[in-house]
Design an enzyme around this catalytic site. Structure first.
Site, PDB file in Angstrom:
ATOM      1  N   CYS A  75      -3.168   3.043  -5.391  1.00  0.00           N
ATOM      2  CA  CYS A  75      -2.631   3.936  -4.355  1.00  0.00           C
ATOM      3  C   CYS A  75      -1.234   4.007  -5.003  1.00  0.00           C
ATOM      4  CB  CYS A  75      -2.728   3.403  -3.225  1.00  0.00           C
ATOM      5  SG  CYS A  75      -1.871   1.632  -2.957  1.00  0.00           S
ATOM      6  N   HIS A 101       0.809  -1.236   0.009  1.00  0.00           N
ATOM      7  CA  HIS A 101      -0.118   0.043  -0.049  1.00  0.00           C
ATOM      8  C   HIS A 101       1.076   1.043  -0.014  1.00  0.00           C
ATOM      9  CE1 HIS A 101      -3.588   2.446   0.459  1.00  0.00           C
ATOM     10  NE2 HIS A 101      -3.180   2.860   1.789  1.00  0.00           N
ATOM     11  N   HIS A 103      -3.406   9.219   1.506  1.00  0.00           N
ATOM     12  CA  HIS A 103      -3.702   7.968   0.793  1.00  0.00           C
ATOM     13  C   HIS A 103      -4.934   7.567   0.177  1.00  0.00           C
ATOM     14  CE1 HIS A 103      -5.544   5.218   3.771  1.00  0.00           C
ATOM     15  NE2 HIS A 103      -5.195   6.215   4.416  1.00  0.00           N
TER      16      HIS A 103
END
Length: 196
Positions: free
Chosen positions: A113, A23, A35
């Site tokens: 992301c 991530h 994010h």
């Protein structure tokens, strides 16, 4: 003894090591990151956020790095600084802060992301983990399309979010079917033993 994790600087890319993927977030200072997260994700969801592959929307969130990482390890990873010049720190942070709270399009292969944070830092949306073609170093339009729709070169990718979603759903249904059949088999064999 392990070296301590260096304190991120505003504009740094943060790579968070989730169990099945990475991530990405961008550090904006004072312990906070910006994010992408699925609309239902709670901070620090860790492995549960793999469910983001099942949605086509994401929310831009500003949260404490400590909460986003949860129990997962993380590191500063500005891995493309040798290829792309980072934008000025003030511009990176301004762009990130302006997007907080917005619901944006999310695609595993082209708007995830990692694309998001690379677009913020370098002005180039790219992800090394999302595409079978990543080794060919393809760059493509990024978050600038969040505010101003632009045509996308989706045909560059062999997979899309819907295909991934369909495969995951089919595997889940098949797994539940096998589990149900196994349970029925166990019940019949126990019933048969009891009658003997």
């Amino acid at each position: 003894m392990r070296a301590p994790i260096p304190e991120p600087k505003p504009g740094d890319l943060i790579e968070i090591f989730r169990p099945f993927y990475r991530h990405w977030a961008i550090y904006v200072g004072d312990g906070y990151v910006v994010h992408l997260a699925p609309p239902s994700e709670v901070a620090g969801a860790g492995a549960a956020s793999v469910m983001s592959a099942l949605t086509d929307k994401a929310i831009v969130k500003k949260e404490l790095l400590y909460d986003v990482a949860g129990s997962d390890k993380y590191q500063v990873n500005n891995k493309h600084d040798d290829k792309y010049s980072p934008l000025p720190c003030s511009k990176i942070i301004q762009r990130a802060e302006e997007l907080v709270g917005q619901e944006v399009l999310y695609k595993l292969t082209s708007e995830n992301c990692e694309h998001f944070v690379n677009e913020l830092r370098y002005g180039v949306a790219r992800s090394d983990q999302s595409s079978p073609l990543a080794s060919q170093d393809l760059d493509h339009p990024g978050i600038s399309s969040l505010s101003f729709p632009q045509p996308r070169s989706e045909d560059l990718y062999a997979l899309n979010t819907h295909t991934v979603r369909d495969v995951i759903i089919a595997a889940s249904v098949a797994g539940m079917g096998l589990a149900a059949m196994s349970l029925i088999g166990v019940m019949f064999s126990r019933n048969k033993r009891q009658k003997q």
